[in-house]
Write an enzyme that holds these catalytic residues in place. Structure first.
Site, PDB file in Angstrom:
ATOM      1  N   ASP A 157      66.027 -99.800  76.195  1.00 54.40           N
ATOM      2  CA  ASP A 157      65.300-100.148  77.422  1.00 54.40           C
ATOM      3  C   ASP A 157      66.370 -99.075  78.306  1.00 54.40           C
ATOM      4  OD1 ASP A 157      65.098-103.044  76.739  1.00 54.40           O
ATOM      5  OD2 ASP A 157      66.707-103.752  77.307  1.00 54.40           O
TER       6      ASP A 157
HETATM    7  N1  URA Z   1      69.068-105.350  73.457  1.00 49.67           N
HETATM    8  C1  URA Z   1      68.588-105.062  74.684  1.00 49.67           C
HETATM    9  O1  URA Z   1      68.701-105.889  75.122  1.00 49.67           O
HETATM   10  N2  URA Z   1      68.755-103.273  74.933  1.00 49.67           N
HETATM   11  C2  URA Z   1      68.503-102.475  74.391  1.00 49.67           C
HETATM   12  O2  URA Z   1      68.227-101.648  74.596  1.00 49.67           O
HETATM   13  C3  URA Z   1      69.124-102.396  72.615  1.00 49.67           C
HETATM   14  C4  URA Z   1      68.889-104.210  72.596  1.00 49.67           C
END
Ligand code: URA
Length: 237
Positions: free
Chosen positions: A104
Site C-alpha cells: 500500500d
Molecule cells: N497488507 C496490507 O494491508 N497492506 C500492505 O501493504 C501489505 C499487506
C-alpha cells in the site's frame, strides 16, 4: 564463480578460444580494469564486463530489492500518485520492470521489482504459498488470543477465510508491535486482518519475502540488484 573466458563464451558470439585471445590482448575489462588472464574467476552476476569497449549483458532479467518508503504506490504509472518506479534511476529502469506484488502507499519495506514475468508469478501466485513477513504496529493491546486467531485462520469482516498465519507479539501495550507472517497477498490483507481483531494498523513494514530478508543497509528509497543466489533465497523460506 566462473573462468573469464567461459563467461564471455557463454554470453556472447565469441568462442572460448576467441575470448581467450581477446583477454590476452587486453581487450576485456572487468569492473573497469583490463584483465589478461582467461583463467581468472569472477561471479558473472556481479561484475561489469566489457569486450572491445562494449558492455556485455550478463543477465537476461533484472530483479531489484527496494526499501519502499511511505508515499509511493506500487505501480509503474499513476496519473496522480508518485510511483515506486520513480525511485529507480533511469539507467536501471529496464524494460518490463514492474513490482512483484503490491505494498500500500503507506506501507514501507521490502518490495521486489522484476523484468521476469515468470519470477513475478512464482512470487505472487497464491498457489506458490511464499510467506511474507511484516512488522506491524497496531492500536490496542495484542494478546495471545490474537495470535491464536491468526494461527487458526481468520475470517475477515467480508466473510473471506484466510489461511493460518503466525503472529509473534513483540510488545503489548496501548500501542502494540508484532511480527506477522502470512502466505497470501489479498487486498489490504494485513490491515483487514488486524481490523477484524479490533486492532487497527498504525504502521506496516514488510521485512521478508520467503527466505529473503530486507537488506537493512538500504535506506528508505534505496534499492539494489539481486543476484540469482538472493532470488533463490525467496523460495527457501
Ligand atoms: N497488507 C496490507 O494491508 N497492506 C500492505 O501493504 C501489505 C499487506
Amino acid at each position: 564463480m566462473d573462468r573469464l573466458d567461459k563467461i564471455i563464451a557463454e554470453h556472447s558470439r565469441y568462442s572460448r578460444r576467441e575470448a581467450a585471445d581477446l583477454i590476452r590482448r587486453g581487450r576485456v575489462t572487468v569492473n573497469g580494469a583490463a584483465v589478461r588472464d582467461g583463467a581468472a574467476k569472477f561471479d558473472p552476476e556481479t561484475i561489469l564486463l566489457t569486450v572491445e569497449g562494449i558492455a556485455l549483458p550478463l543477465r537476461q532479467h533484472h530483479t531489484l530489492m527496494l526499501n519502499k518508503p511511505a508515499g509511493y504506490v506500487s505501480a509503474t504509472e499513476d496519473p496522480r500518485e508518485k510511483t515506486v518506479l520513480e525511485l529507480i534511476r533511469e539507467e536501471d529502469r529496464y524494460p518490463e520492470l514492474f513490482p512483484a506484488g503490491r505494498l500500500d502507499k503507506d506501507t514501507t519495506g521490502l518490495l521486489l521489482l522484476t523484468s521476469d514475468g515468470g519470477l513475478c508469478h512464482r512470487i505472487i501466485s497464491p498457489r506458490k504459498e511464499i510467506w511474507k513477513t511484516y512488522l506491524v504496529t497496531v492500536e490496542g493491546r495484542l494478546e495471545e488470543a490474537d495470535a491464536a486467531a491468526v494461527r487458526n485462520g481468520i475470517r475477515l469482516q467480508s466473510g473471506e477465510d484466510l489461511l493460518p498465519g503466525e503472529l509473534v507479539i513483540l510488545e503489548s501495550a496501548g500501542v502494540s508491535r508484532a511480527e506477522l507472517r502470512i502466505r497470501e497477498g489479498k487486498f489490504h490483507q494485513v490491515k483487514r486482518m488486524m481490523a477484524s481483531l479490533g486492532k487497527p494498523v498504525l504502521h506496516l513494514k514488510r521485512t521478508a519475502v520467503g527466505g529473503l530478508a530486507l537488506d537493512e543497509m538500504l535506506a528508505p528509497g534505496e534499492y539494489k540488484a539481486l543476484t540469482d543466489r538472493e532470488i533463490a533465497q525467496i523460495f527457501n523460506g
